[in-house]
Design a protein around this motif. Structure first.
Motif, mmCIF file in Angstrom:
data_model
loop_
_atom_site.group_PDB
_atom_site.id
_atom_site.type_symbol
_atom_site.label_atom_id
_atom_site.label_comp_id
_atom_site.label_asym_id
_atom_site.label_seq_id
_atom_site.Cartn_x
_atom_site.Cartn_y
_atom_site.Cartn_z
ATOM 1 N N PHE A 8 12.341 11.413 -9.913
ATOM 2 C CA PHE A 8 12.916 12.120 -11.059
ATOM 3 C C PHE A 8 12.524 13.596 -11.082
ATOM 4 O O PHE A 8 13.375 14.472 -11.203
ATOM 5 C CB PHE A 8 12.500 11.434 -12.365
ATOM 6 C CG PHE A 8 13.047 12.092 -13.594
ATOM 7 C CD1 PHE A 8 14.367 11.899 -13.967
ATOM 8 C CD2 PHE A 8 12.250 12.913 -14.379
ATOM 9 C CE1 PHE A 8 14.889 12.511 -15.097
ATOM 10 C CE2 PHE A 8 12.761 13.521 -15.514
ATOM 11 C CZ PHE A 8 14.080 13.318 -15.870
ATOM 12 N N LEU A 9 11.239 13.883 -10.989
ATOM 13 C CA LEU A 9 10.781 15.270 -11.089
ATOM 14 C C LEU A 9 11.303 16.159 -9.948
ATOM 15 O O LEU A 9 11.753 17.277 -10.206
ATOM 16 C CB LEU A 9 9.256 15.319 -11.186
ATOM 17 C CG LEU A 9 8.688 14.735 -12.482
ATOM 18 C CD1 LEU A 9 7.175 14.724 -12.458
ATOM 19 C CD2 LEU A 9 9.205 15.504 -13.688
ATOM 20 N N PRO A 10 11.289 15.719 -8.694
ATOM 21 C CA PRO A 10 11.866 16.564 -7.639
ATOM 22 C C PRO A 10 13.376 16.801 -7.818
ATOM 23 O O PRO A 10 13.869 17.892 -7.552
ATOM 24 C CB PRO A 10 11.596 15.790 -6.345
ATOM 25 C CG PRO A 10 10.447 14.917 -6.658
ATOM 26 C CD PRO A 10 10.573 14.572 -8.111
ATOM 27 N N ALA A 11 14.099 15.791 -8.301
ATOM 28 C CA ALA A 11 15.538 15.960 -8.527
ATOM 29 C C ALA A 11 15.796 16.960 -9.655
ATOM 30 O O ALA A 11 16.724 17.764 -9.581
ATOM 31 C CB ALA A 11 16.187 14.622 -8.857
ATOM 32 N N ALA A 12 14.968 16.922 -10.681
ATOM 33 C CA ALA A 12 15.105 17.871 -11.787
ATOM 34 C C ALA A 12 14.745 19.289 -11.335
ATOM 35 O O ALA A 12 15.406 20.260 -11.711
ATOM 36 C CB ALA A 12 14.224 17.447 -12.958
ATOM 37 N N ALA A 13 13.715 19.422 -10.526
ATOM 38 C CA ALA A 13 13.311 20.740 -10.027
ATOM 39 C C ALA A 13 14.375 21.331 -9.101
ATOM 40 O O ALA A 13 14.577 22.546 -9.074
ATOM 41 C CB ALA A 13 11.978 20.626 -9.290
ATOM 42 N N GLU A 14 15.057 20.478 -8.356
ATOM 43 C CA GLU A 14 16.096 20.941 -7.432
ATOM 44 C C GLU A 14 17.260 21.611 -8.164
ATOM 45 O O GLU A 14 17.871 22.544 -7.642
ATOM 46 C CB GLU A 14 16.612 19.758 -6.607
ATOM 47 C CG GLU A 14 17.505 20.148 -5.469
ATOM 48 C CD GLU A 14 17.852 18.947 -4.608
ATOM 49 O OE1 GLU A 14 19.052 18.730 -4.361
ATOM 50 O OE2 GLU A 14 16.924 18.225 -4.201
ATOM 51 N N THR A 15 17.558 21.170 -9.365
ATOM 52 C CA THR A 15 18.640 21.779 -10.137
ATOM 53 C C THR A 15 18.165 22.898 -11.041
ATOM 54 O O THR A 15 18.956 23.494 -11.764
ATOM 55 C CB THR A 15 19.380 20.719 -10.986
ATOM 56 O OG1 THR A 15 18.441 20.077 -11.841
ATOM 57 C CG2 THR A 15 20.089 19.716 -10.114
ATOM 58 N N GLY A 16 16.856 23.186 -11.033
ATOM 59 C CA GLY A 16 16.327 24.302 -11.791
ATOM 60 C C GLY A 16 16.108 24.037 -13.266
ATOM 61 O O GLY A 16 16.074 24.975 -14.063
ATOM 62 N N LEU A 17 15.927 22.788 -13.648
ATOM 63 C CA LEU A 17 15.674 22.462 -15.051
ATOM 64 C C LEU A 17 14.247 22.836 -15.440
ATOM 65 O O LEU A 17 13.312 22.678 -14.649
ATOM 66 C CB LEU A 17 15.889 20.972 -15.302
ATOM 67 C CG LEU A 17 17.326 20.495 -15.281
ATOM 68 C CD1 LEU A 17 17.385 18.976 -15.354
ATOM 69 C CD2 LEU A 17 18.103 21.094 -16.429
ATOM 70 N N ALA A 18 14.090 23.306 -16.649
ATOM 71 C CA ALA A 18 12.764 23.658 -17.158
ATOM 72 C C ALA A 18 11.945 22.390 -17.364
ATOM 73 O O ALA A 18 12.470 21.345 -17.765
ATOM 74 C CB ALA A 18 12.899 24.416 -18.468
#
Length: 170
Positions: A8-18
């Motif tokens: 979850f966290l790497p996928a969220a970081a990949e899209t640039g979410l805070a």
């Protein structure tokens, strides 16, 4: 750490979410998705039918599509859509590299047509998103025949019929 947390966290970081946005929505996603389900995509999205309805966050896993909504005024989180991918029908998406967006549409099991627009920062990300959606909806979904667990009255394939013989009297 389970599969969902690791992906979850790497996928969220990949899209640039805070990080603040991700941690705010995480409890809602955690209730909807199993611990063994890997995350494919976490991204912001909007609804073309409801331009002032609030901010939406989409989570796509190998099995589920979950969309949460945060109201603009009170910042309350609401679950907008929580469904298994196999329960969605007529799933379409149209990448538009000029507008840096992908429009995703699907019909939920209740018959409601859901439409979401996912915006990207670069045209190359549009094609990456197109590849992810193709992988999730075209190659990962199983045919309805594969979901049959057992059929009553039919022997399993390859099984020999059982022959009952009367016990001999002594």
């Amino acid at each position: 750490m389970d599969v969902f947390s690791r992906t979850f966290l790497p996928a969220a970081a990949e899209t640039g979410l805070a990080t603040q946005t991700v941690t705010r929505h995480m409890p809602v996603f955690r209730r909807c998705v199993g611990s063994g389900d890997a995350t494919i995509l976490v991204t912001r999205c909007s609804r073309p039918d409801d331009p002032v309805g609030g901010d939406y966050l989409m989570l796509l896993t190998h099995r589920r599509l979950v969309v949460t909504r945060q109201t603009r005024v009170l910042h309350r989180l609401r679950l907008h859509l929580n469904t298994e991918l196999r329960e969605l029908s007529n799933v379409t998406w149209s990448p538009d590299p000029r507008a840096h967006s992908v429009e995703l549409a699907a019909t939920a099991i209740d018959g409601a047509r859901e439409r979401f627009v996912i915006r990207t920062h670069h045209p190359k990300q549009v094609w990456q998103l197109d590849t992810l959606l193709n992988h999730a909806f075209r190659t990962r979904l199983r045919a309805p025949d594969e979901r049959v667990v057992a059929t009553i009255g039919e022997p399993p394939a390859g099984a020999r019929p059982t022959v009952l013989r009367p016990a001999s009297a002594r």
